[in-house]
Scaffold this active site. Structure first.
Site, PDB file in Angstrom:
ATOM      1  N   ASP A 246      31.836  36.088  42.128  1.00  0.00           N
ATOM      2  CA  ASP A 246      31.211  37.254  41.495  1.00  0.00           C
ATOM      3  C   ASP A 246      30.698  36.913  40.102  1.00  0.00           C
ATOM      4  OD1 ASP A 246      33.634  37.491  39.918  1.00  0.00           O
ATOM      5  OD2 ASP A 246      34.502  38.303  41.769  1.00  0.00           O
ATOM      6  N   LYS A 268      30.209  42.307  41.046  1.00  0.00           N
ATOM      7  CA  LYS A 268      30.757  43.648  40.876  1.00  0.00           C
ATOM      8  C   LYS A 268      30.318  44.188  39.532  1.00  0.00           C
ATOM      9  CE  LYS A 268      35.106  42.487  41.779  1.00  0.00           C
ATOM     10  NZ  LYS A 268      36.554  42.667  41.917  1.00  0.00           N
ATOM     11  N   MET A 381      38.458  44.193  29.639  1.00  0.00           N
ATOM     12  CA  MET A 381      37.599  45.288  30.084  1.00  0.00           C
ATOM     13  C   MET A 381      37.715  46.488  29.150  1.00  0.00           C
ATOM     14  SD  MET A 381      38.387  45.034  34.180  1.00  0.00           S
ATOM     15  CE  MET A 381      40.082  44.507  34.052  1.00  0.00           C
TER      16      MET A 381
END
Ligand code: SAH
Length: 461
Positions: A246, A268, A381
């Protein structure tokens, strides 16, 4: 055309002559002894260490043609060219293979550099063209052929006959050994667990009728810089049939996977990937069931905010063999490239990794625990929730002067580090617009960067 014919010579129990009594002669005698030869050393003066060696017959004298009596092979290692020349001539006259150290003209054979993984042996040489290049080649080979490949070779040898009797079709036998030596069995041997390896091999032998090679490698690719891959990751990257990756895996790393492997991008985006994850799990299962060796490449470490646990849960449920390879997680890679030690006796006795992005999209963290003094908090994140993060930490008692950093695309050429305080950083981030992926580091250790960044090749602004 080759300059030499490479061969491996059996000298077990044979008498070999080393002319010379110094350091180099001692080293050559050592190699001969390692190969099981008996060694005669001739020189007017012989180093004590050489004399003390088991299996060495020493003659304290000048070289004489008589010393060649009954000799299978000669190495001249004196610093006197006329003696070396004499040795070479006499040996040639008797058809005895002769090597003169650092003097190719006088040699009938040269000694290669070796990488010893006995019973596996790599011998290589630049034919005297460049010793430095030879040394570099050794480094490359060292990393490509792990130390414990000798165990793997010995393991294969142990079961060779049994497998031959059981799997009689040669083509099938080849696939059987490929599966064993490239798959989970090999990994077990390489990590020293030969009992499990043997059990697996026996099991494979039992169901040799349905030989299939499908398995999954869940591999941590580190935070971006390919130099931060592990040897094991690289090995598996080289043997996979399919690569599933990814956007967190950097391009140069994807480029390092096996050239003819199929590559499947399952990128993603932040938010909204619940279903996607299930699709990925199903994809891995389907590919493995097709008999493919599937490399699931993940950024950082698969078990740190990587959903690795969920992916292998599905594999385990489906009975698909898999292995997990740890990687350098973003926190540790990024911190070191940014010059921020995650712990430090004066500033932080502990370090927490948290994610700022929860399953339901909110940021619902244990603020009181995060706001405690003398610790480092690393937020994965977290950029999206930066304002909330800073406001909540201040509200829960963290001084608003606490240093905080955002590291963008750490360990890559695009790494940028933005530093400020809980009070100032949200504003800085709005102005500078850091590019994903970004990592947030909070705590006194961030200050150390001022002292430490200059010593790092990637130090910036
Ligand atoms: N399993 C990964 C983390 C996956 S979560 C690991 O162990 O590193 C994705 C988050 O990791 C990103 O949002 C970012 O916060 C962080 N991250 C990963 N690589 C990064 C990098 N090179 N620089 C900065 N942050 C990174």
């Amino acid at each position: 055309m080759m300059d030499f014919l490479p061969i491996f010579l059996n000298v077990k129990g044979k008498l070999c002559l080393v002319v010379g009594g110094g350091e180099v002669a001692a080293r050559k005698a050592g190699v001969l002894l390692d190969a099981g030869a008996k060694v005669r050393v001739v020189a007017p003066q012989i180093k004590g260490s050489l004399l003390a060696q088991q299996g060495v017959e020493s003659i304290v004298a000048r070289f004489d043609a008589l010393h060649l009596e009954g000799i299978a092979l000669v190495i001249a290692a004196t610093d006197d060219r006329s003696i070396n020349q004499q040795v070479s001539e006499q040996a040639h006259a008797r058809n005895i293979p002769v090597n003169v150290v650092d003097d190719p003209e006088l040699c009938s054979f040269i000694m290669p550099a070796i990488l010893d993984r006995s019973p596996l042996m790599v011998a290589f040489s630049s034919g005297g063209a460049s010793p430095v290049l030879t040394r570099m080649m050794r480094g490359m080979l060292e990393s490509m052929i792990p130390q414990n490949y000798s165990r793997l070779a010995a393991f294969a040898e142990r079961f060779r006959q049994q497998v031959k009797q059981r799997v009689t079709n040669p083509a099938k036998r080849r696939i059987f050994w490929e599966n064993a030596l490239e798959g989970v069995v090999a990994e077990k041997v390489l990590t020293g667990d030969e009992n499990s390896a043997e059990a697996m091999l026996q099991k494979m032998l039992e169901d040799e009728d349905n030989i299939q090679r499908g398995e999954v490698y869940l591999v941590g690719a580190g935070p971006g810089d390919p130099d931060l891959l592990t040897f094991r990751a690289l090995r598996l990257m080289q043997k996979a049939d399919v690569v599933v990756y990814d956007n967190l895996v950097s391009k140069p790393i994807v480029e390092m996977t096996r050239r003819d492997a199929e590559r499947i991008f399952v990128g993603k985006k932040r938010a909204d990937h619940t279903l996607r994850q299930e699709e990925i799990n199903a994809l891995l299962v389907r590919l493995a069931k097709d008999g493919k060796r599937v490399l699931r490449l993940k950024g950082g470490d698969p078990f740190i905010f990587g959903r690795g646990g969920e992916e292998i849960e599905t594999l385990a449920a489906e009975g698909i063999p898999f292995q997990v390879v740890p990687g350098i997680t973003a926190a540790s890679g990024v911190a070191s490239y940014a010059g921020i030690p995650l712990t430090h006796r004066d500033y932080a006795q502990s370090c927490m990794f948290v994610t700022g992005h929860l399953k339901d999209g909110t940021m619902n963290l244990d603020w009181a625990a995060l706001a405690r003094p003398k610790q480092t908090v690393v937020v994965y994140m977290g950029l999206h929730g930066l304002d909330t993060l800073c406001a909540q930490l201040i509200a829960h008692g963290m001084p608003e002067t606490t240093p905080i950093a955002i590291v963008q695309q750490g360990t890559t050429r695009n790494q940028r580090v933005f530093t400020g305080t809980l009070h100032t950083l949200p504003g800085i981030a709005k102005r500078e617009q850091p590019q994903a992926p970004t990592l947030i580091i909070i705590g006194g250790v961030v200050k150390l960067r001022e002292k430490l960044q200059w010593f790092h090749p990637q130090g910036d602004e």
